[in-house]
Write a protein that holds these residues in place. Structure first.
Motif, PDB file in Angstrom:
ATOM      1  N   ASP A 191     -80.622 -15.053  -7.488  1.00  0.00           N
ATOM      2  CA  ASP A 191     -79.454 -14.675  -6.695  1.00  0.00           C
ATOM      3  C   ASP A 191     -78.369 -15.736  -6.763  1.00  0.00           C
ATOM      4  O   ASP A 191     -77.181 -15.421  -6.853  1.00  0.00           O
ATOM      5  CB  ASP A 191     -79.850 -14.441  -5.239  1.00  0.00           C
ATOM      6  N   HIS A 197     -75.797 -14.181  -9.271  1.00  0.00           N
ATOM      7  CA  HIS A 197     -74.892 -13.469  -8.370  1.00  0.00           C
ATOM      8  C   HIS A 197     -73.994 -14.389  -7.550  1.00  0.00           C
ATOM      9  O   HIS A 197     -73.109 -13.900  -6.839  1.00  0.00           O
ATOM     10  CB  HIS A 197     -75.699 -12.570  -7.418  1.00  0.00           C
ATOM     11  N   GLU A 224     -74.827 -16.040  -4.958  1.00  0.00           N
ATOM     12  CA  GLU A 224     -75.085 -15.721  -3.564  1.00  0.00           C
ATOM     13  C   GLU A 224     -76.370 -16.380  -3.062  1.00  0.00           C
ATOM     14  O   GLU A 224     -77.356 -16.473  -3.799  1.00  0.00           O
ATOM     15  CB  GLU A 224     -75.252 -14.212  -3.373  1.00  0.00           C
ATOM     16  N   PHE A 256     -78.726 -15.126  -0.701  1.00  0.00           N
ATOM     17  CA  PHE A 256     -78.901 -13.795  -0.121  1.00  0.00           C
ATOM     18  C   PHE A 256     -80.164 -13.738   0.719  1.00  0.00           C
ATOM     19  O   PHE A 256     -81.230 -13.320   0.251  1.00  0.00           O
ATOM     20  CB  PHE A 256     -78.949 -12.758  -1.252  1.00  0.00           C
ATOM     21  N   ALA A 267     -74.839 -22.974   1.455  1.00  0.00           N
ATOM     22  CA  ALA A 267     -74.001 -22.372   0.413  1.00  0.00           C
ATOM     23  C   ALA A 267     -72.801 -23.257   0.108  1.00  0.00           C
ATOM     24  O   ALA A 267     -72.394 -23.398  -1.062  1.00  0.00           O
ATOM     25  CB  ALA A 267     -73.538 -20.975   0.848  1.00  0.00           C
ATOM     26  N   ILE A 284     -70.483 -20.388  -4.291  1.00  0.00           N
ATOM     27  CA  ILE A 284     -71.749 -19.773  -3.897  1.00  0.00           C
ATOM     28  C   ILE A 284     -71.544 -19.245  -2.472  1.00  0.00           C
ATOM     29  O   ILE A 284     -71.253 -20.018  -1.553  1.00  0.00           O
ATOM     30  CB  ILE A 284     -72.925 -20.757  -3.928  1.00  0.00           C
ATOM     31  N   ARG A 285     -71.654 -17.934  -2.306  1.00  0.00           N
ATOM     32  CA  ARG A 285     -71.381 -17.304  -1.016  1.00  0.00           C
ATOM     33  C   ARG A 285     -72.672 -17.119  -0.215  1.00  0.00           C
ATOM     34  O   ARG A 285     -73.757 -17.026  -0.782  1.00  0.00           O
ATOM     35  CB  ARG A 285     -70.748 -15.921  -1.211  1.00  0.00           C
ATOM     36  N   TYR A 286     -72.485 -17.040   1.079  1.00  0.00           N
ATOM     37  CA  TYR A 286     -73.578 -16.625   1.955  1.00  0.00           C
ATOM     38  C   TYR A 286     -73.116 -15.366   2.682  1.00  0.00           C
ATOM     39  O   TYR A 286     -72.401 -15.436   3.683  1.00  0.00           O
ATOM     40  CB  TYR A 286     -73.948 -17.724   2.959  1.00  0.00           C
ATOM     41  N   PRO A 287     -73.490 -14.179   2.185  1.00  0.00           N
ATOM     42  CA  PRO A 287     -73.016 -12.930   2.781  1.00  0.00           C
ATOM     43  C   PRO A 287     -73.741 -12.529   4.069  1.00  0.00           C
ATOM     44  O   PRO A 287     -73.358 -11.544   4.696  1.00  0.00           O
ATOM     45  CB  PRO A 287     -73.268 -11.898   1.683  1.00  0.00           C
TER      46      PRO A 287
END
Length: 291
Positions: A155, A159, A161, A163, A211, A222-225
């Motif tokens: 991930d 991606h 992310e 996740f 992140a 790098i996202r943390y959704p």
């Protein structure tokens, strides 16, 4: 098989290490060899022996391998493989065999907060070790930083992310290299019997903060959704991961989301005489695996 070869001469204790090729076991073996122990590396095949160690055949699900692997052993590092879910059938007999073999110290890799969570397998193993009267040390670590370089590597790398359904809860991560260093100390030294050590890093972070550290160190976003449990489960289900494993992961991150995984303890620093490895340092050291 493994016991046919003479064991290397060593001035320290004779130690059997289970899970010796893992994130905790591999650095633990290196520390033990450096500390002068005679190390037996347990594996199903009984053929994998790092330099300075002896390979022995050992299978949690095959009781016939237990006594030969434990013969003459003074200390055991016991780790429950994730695949071993029936601890009554496949792990408690190992404790019995260790006691019968005269093992004088078992160091068990347990779980932070296990004393308040009697339903997890680690709690049952701890209780059995206590009831069996085997001298022991319980290592109770928090969340492994290495989960980010193994379980969640795809991930992050593919991606961009992080996740996991952890909400805004804080987590006291620990690097498995620090767990290994503590484990080696408890096996090489006297005086740790009857102790339980709660092992964490020196800070509790939200996954949004983690992140952000990934973004800084890797040099890309790098996202943390903050996905919910259903979105998280759906992604892993799409990867043909067993539902039971997805349920376990979801439960773990629910603990984080509820704010129950953020405990920071002084034990790691006290035992190692230095600050624990930070999340930033961990990401830097493993940077190549996410690039």
């Amino acid at each position: 098989m493994g016991n046919e070869k003479a064991e290397p001469k060593a001035k320290g204790p004779r130690v059997l290490v289970t899970g010796a090729s893992g994130n905790v076991g591999a650095p633990l073996v290196a520390h033990l060899v450096q500390g002068g122990a005679s190390v037996r590396v347990a594996s199903r095949e009984g053929t994998r022996a790092p330099p300075g160690t002896t390979a022995v055949r050992f299978d949690f699900e095959d009781p016939s391998t237990h006594a030969p692997a434990l013969a003459g052993v003074e200390k055991v590092f016991l780790l429950r493989p994730p695949a071993v879910t029936d601890v009554n059938r496949h792990l408690l007999p190992v404790v019995r065999a260790a006691k019968d073999a005269g093992v004088r110290h078992v160091v068990f890799l347990s779980l932070l907060g296990v004393e308040k969570n009697p339903v997890v397998p680690h709690a049952k193993v701890e209780r059995f070790i206590l009831e069996a009267g085997v001298p022991h040390t319980f290592l109770r670590p928090g969340f492994f930083m290495q989960n980010l370089s193994t379980t969640h590597r795809e991930d992050i790398r593919e991606h961009g992310e992080l996740f996991v359904p952890a909400g805004s809860g804080r987590t006291s991560f620990i690097d498995t290299r620090d767990i290994a260093a503590v484990g080696a100390r408890t096996l090489l030294e006297e005086g740790h019997e009857g102790k339980a050590y709660d092992l964490t890093g020196s800070e509790a972070l939200t996954y949004a903060e983690v992140a952000a550290l990934f973004t800084e160190v890797l040099g890309r976003p790098i996202r943390y959704p903050a996905p919910g449990a259903l979105r998280f489960a759906a992604r892993w289900y799409g990867r043909n991961v067993p539902a039971s494993y997805i349920a376990v992961m979801t439960g773990i991150y629910t603990v984080c989301r509820l704010g129950l995984a953020g405990t920071v303890t002084p034990d790691t620093e006290a035992l190692l005489g230095r600050a624990p490895i930070s999340m930033r340092q961990f990401i830097q050291d493993h940077k190549s695996c996410w690039l």
